[in-house]
Motif scaffolding. Sequence first.
Motif, PDB file in Angstrom:
ATOM      1  N   ILE A  76       0.919  -1.318  -0.007  1.00  0.00           N
ATOM      2  CA  ILE A  76       0.103  -0.018   0.041  1.00  0.00           C
ATOM      3  C   ILE A  76       0.831   1.218   0.098  1.00  0.00           C
ATOM      4  O   ILE A  76       1.624   1.477   1.095  1.00  0.00           O
ATOM      5  CB  ILE A  76      -0.982   0.028   1.107  1.00  0.00           C
ATOM      6  N   GLU A  77       0.888   2.083  -1.086  1.00  0.00           N
ATOM      7  CA  GLU A  77       1.656   3.250  -1.151  1.00  0.00           C
ATOM      8  C   GLU A  77       1.033   4.277  -0.427  1.00  0.00           C
ATOM      9  O   GLU A  77      -0.192   4.613  -0.248  1.00  0.00           O
ATOM     10  CB  GLU A  77       1.534   3.898  -2.717  1.00  0.00           C
ATOM     11  N   THR A  78       2.024   4.952   0.654  1.00  0.00           N
ATOM     12  CA  THR A  78       1.336   5.982   1.480  1.00  0.00           C
ATOM     13  C   THR A  78       1.975   7.329   1.142  1.00  0.00           C
ATOM     14  O   THR A  78       3.239   7.328   0.699  1.00  0.00           O
ATOM     15  CB  THR A  78       1.451   5.629   2.956  1.00  0.00           C
ATOM     16  N   PHE A  79       1.440   8.430   1.315  1.00  0.00           N
ATOM     17  CA  PHE A  79       1.661   9.919   0.921  1.00  0.00           C
ATOM     18  C   PHE A  79       1.175  10.632   1.865  1.00  0.00           C
ATOM     19  O   PHE A  79       0.085  10.758   2.540  1.00  0.00           O
ATOM     20  CB  PHE A  79       1.448  10.463  -0.416  1.00  0.00           C
ATOM     21  N   THR A  80       2.119  11.293   2.698  1.00  0.00           N
ATOM     22  CA  THR A  80       1.837  12.265   3.870  1.00  0.00           C
ATOM     23  C   THR A  80       1.993  13.458   3.760  1.00  0.00           C
ATOM     24  O   THR A  80       3.134  13.811   3.430  1.00  0.00           O
ATOM     25  CB  THR A  80       2.440  11.595   5.108  1.00  0.00           C
ATOM     26  N   ILE A  81       0.907  14.184   4.144  1.00  0.00           N
ATOM     27  CA  ILE A  81       1.053  15.844   4.140  1.00  0.00           C
ATOM     28  C   ILE A  81       0.818  16.296   5.623  1.00  0.00           C
ATOM     29  O   ILE A  81      -0.197  16.131   6.173  1.00  0.00           O
ATOM     30  CB  ILE A  81       0.176  16.505   3.285  1.00  0.00           C
ATOM     31  N   SER A  82       1.835  17.010   6.083  1.00  0.00           N
ATOM     32  CA  SER A  82       1.773  17.345   7.492  1.00  0.00           C
ATOM     33  C   SER A  82       2.328  18.907   7.678  1.00  0.00           C
ATOM     34  O   SER A  82       3.053  19.312   7.037  1.00  0.00           O
ATOM     35  CB  SER A  82       2.619  16.312   8.550  1.00  0.00           C
ATOM     36  N   PRO A  83       2.028  19.368   8.939  1.00  0.00           N
ATOM     37  CA  PRO A  83       2.475  20.792   9.276  1.00  0.00           C
ATOM     38  C   PRO A  83       3.842  20.829   9.260  1.00  0.00           C
ATOM     39  O   PRO A  83       4.514  19.852   9.778  1.00  0.00           O
ATOM     40  CB  PRO A  83       1.760  21.279  10.469  1.00  0.00           C
ATOM     41  N   SER A  84       4.470  21.948   8.634  1.00  0.00           N
ATOM     42  CA  SER A  84       5.880  22.087   8.807  1.00  0.00           C
ATOM     43  C   SER A  84       6.177  23.014  10.126  1.00  0.00           C
ATOM     44  O   SER A  84       7.451  23.180  10.555  1.00  0.00           O
ATOM     45  CB  SER A  84       6.498  22.824   7.825  1.00  0.00           C
ATOM     46  N   GLU A  85       5.177  23.582  10.724  1.00  0.00           N
ATOM     47  CA  GLU A  85       5.230  24.595  11.929  1.00  0.00           C
ATOM     48  C   GLU A  85       4.513  23.639  12.981  1.00  0.00           C
ATOM     49  O   GLU A  85       3.701  23.146  13.010  1.00  0.00           O
ATOM     50  CB  GLU A  85       4.798  25.846  11.769  1.00  0.00           C
ATOM     51  N   ASP A  86       4.935  24.312  14.368  1.00  0.00           N
ATOM     52  CA  ASP A  86       4.264  23.813  15.542  1.00  0.00           C
ATOM     53  C   ASP A  86       2.942  24.484  15.797  1.00  0.00           C
ATOM     54  O   ASP A  86       2.892  25.614  16.178  1.00  0.00           O
ATOM     55  CB  ASP A  86       5.330  23.906  16.746  1.00  0.00           C
ATOM     56  N   LEU A  87       1.958  23.449  15.706  1.00  0.00           N
ATOM     57  CA  LEU A  87       0.647  24.240  15.645  1.00  0.00           C
ATOM     58  C   LEU A  87       0.096  24.910  16.936  1.00  0.00           C
ATOM     59  O   LEU A  87      -0.593  25.905  17.291  1.00  0.00           O
ATOM     60  CB  LEU A  87      -0.570  23.291  15.270  1.00  0.00           C
ATOM     61  N   SER A  88       0.983  24.320  18.068  1.00  0.00           N
ATOM     62  CA  SER A  88       0.658  24.782  19.581  1.00  0.00           C
ATOM     63  C   SER A  88       1.334  26.241  19.686  1.00  0.00           C
ATOM     64  O   SER A  88       0.623  27.191  20.278  1.00  0.00           O
ATOM     65  CB  SER A  88       1.406  24.021  20.468  1.00  0.00           C
ATOM     66  N   GLU A  89       2.483  26.623  18.984  1.00  0.00           N
ATOM     67  CA  GLU A  89       2.903  27.931  19.114  1.00  0.00           C
ATOM     68  C   GLU A  89       2.113  28.826  18.178  1.00  0.00           C
ATOM     69  O   GLU A  89       2.039  29.751  18.480  1.00  0.00           O
ATOM     70  CB  GLU A  89       4.376  27.940  18.467  1.00  0.00           C
ATOM     71  N   LEU A  90       1.630  28.235  16.960  1.00  0.00           N
ATOM     72  CA  LEU A  90       0.685  29.302  16.256  1.00  0.00           C
ATOM     73  C   LEU A  90      -0.425  29.673  17.015  1.00  0.00           C
ATOM     74  O   LEU A  90      -0.790  30.674  16.955  1.00  0.00           O
ATOM     75  CB  LEU A  90       0.323  28.398  14.973  1.00  0.00           C
ATOM     76  N   ALA A  91      -1.249  28.577  17.897  1.00  0.00           N
ATOM     77  CA  ALA A  91      -2.344  28.995  18.538  1.00  0.00           C
ATOM     78  C   ALA A  91      -1.985  29.952  19.822  1.00  0.00           C
ATOM     79  O   ALA A  91      -3.179  30.894  19.813  1.00  0.00           O
ATOM     80  CB  ALA A  91      -2.749  27.608  19.303  1.00  0.00           C
ATOM     81  N   SER A  92      -1.098  30.152  20.162  1.00  0.00           N
ATOM     82  CA  SER A  92      -0.703  31.004  21.503  1.00  0.00           C
ATOM     83  C   SER A  92      -0.804  32.254  21.040  1.00  0.00           C
ATOM     84  O   SER A  92      -1.179  33.237  21.891  1.00  0.00           O
ATOM     85  CB  SER A  92       0.661  30.633  22.213  1.00  0.00           C
ATOM     86  N   LYS A  93      -0.647  32.621  19.736  1.00  0.00           N
ATOM     87  CA  LYS A  93      -0.616  34.084  19.394  1.00  0.00           C
ATOM     88  C   LYS A  93      -2.045  34.451  19.122  1.00  0.00           C
ATOM     89  O   LYS A  93      -2.100  35.812  18.956  1.00  0.00           O
ATOM     90  CB  LYS A  93       0.068  34.086  17.874  1.00  0.00           C
ATOM     91  N   HIS A  94      -3.081  33.787  19.220  1.00  0.00           N
ATOM     92  CA  HIS A  94      -4.295  33.877  19.032  1.00  0.00           C
ATOM     93  C   HIS A  94      -5.216  33.716  19.955  1.00  0.00           C
ATOM     94  O   HIS A  94      -6.513  34.029  19.941  1.00  0.00           O
ATOM     95  CB  HIS A  94      -4.998  33.118  17.517  1.00  0.00           C
ATOM     96  N   PHE A  95      -4.631  33.474  21.279  1.00  0.00           N
ATOM     97  CA  PHE A  95      -5.568  33.366  22.324  1.00  0.00           C
ATOM     98  C   PHE A  95      -6.398  34.421  22.711  1.00  0.00           C
ATOM     99  O   PHE A  95      -7.532  34.172  22.963  1.00  0.00           O
ATOM    100  CB  PHE A  95      -4.715  33.146  23.672  1.00  0.00           C
TER     101      PHE A  95
END
Length: 391
Positions: free
Chosen positions: A312-331
């Motif tokens: 089964i061929e798999t291909f993954t796309i995932s974030p290049s940045e830490d989403l927790s750090e991104l979230a803290s800016k929008h609290f």
Amino acid sequence: MTKACYNHPNKPKVGLVLTGGGARAAFQVGALRAISDVIYRTECGNPYPIIAGTSAGAINATVLAAYARTPRLGIRSLQKVWANFTVDQIFRSDFTGVMRNSGRWVRSIFSNDYHRKHELALLNNSPLQQLLSKVIHYGNIQQAIDCGQLHALSVTASGYSSGQSISFFQGAPQIEDWRRYRRTGIRTELTREHLLASSAIPLVFPAVRINDEYFGDGSVRFLAPISPAIHLGADKVLVIGVDPVRDDIVEQSTEKVADSYYPSVADIAGHVLDSVFIDSLDSDIERIRRVNKTIKLIPQAVRELQSNLRPIETFTISPSEDLSELASKHFHQLPKLIQFFFKRMGIAADEGSTVLSYLLFQSSYTQELIKLGYQDAMRQKEDIKDFFNGE
């Protein structure tokens, strides 16, 4: 150039796997839009005949399935909703809604059987129930299956009594139910209740009753999140995750650990949520790659004797940045009452950002995730072309 359609019987069936992650699932929308921009220049039809989703990913998956006959319209619909989110579309952020839920927790402390008569959850997700009724036309799923644009859709939820991960699926008549260790596939007609069950983060959102059992978030104890797509007939699998897939384990020094403070409730909750939403996907991808290597060592003649034995061929796309750090800016974009409520639990701009990244259904944050998803997918533009066009 003549367009090659994805629903052609000679084309390998692509399975799309959308993982859970609460508000983080906005990243998937940006990635899906990028894929659409890349592949629709030379192709037509629904590129994802098999779609499997868990938690918030199950909601995205169901929208795509409902729009399988007009895929690009489905992605635009998803983007419109996610880009304009406010928390009060997911859970009640008003004084009455917040305090009523808090009051139930207090009363449950002094009553042994209070939980048997009342739903206990940190947040009241009645707005999400209304949203899911409004934006998804569930009858379109079967119509897409009947016309051949969709082969199957799977939504996974976790049974609190049985301990089973139940993948409720709706698909072509030849697909059979399956049963594995703590994993079961059951044919059904998918409804709003299945999505609410799959996205019911434990303790955060209330459990949902389906038939004779209460269910919670499908990511809980889900040992093989890619398996439903394979059981439904996928020949190759595209996975869009909500956290970077790390190949290397970074070990903290003992000095750093010694200097750390005792974890808050939010820190512990964030650790638990990461283990629920992320760890099983990484291990499942690793297991599939290992099995593929093993299969390649088996002679072709032996493989042909066992028709279900295939790589089964798999291909993954995932974030290049830490989403927790991104979230803290929008609290500070959250309503003041929710900010106050979260701070009491140790969730703020400077701490508890992991939990925040799952619950921050606010447009400033989701728009940034959509943008990130688009950029990260576009960085793999050529790989995406090869994945969809390769035999």
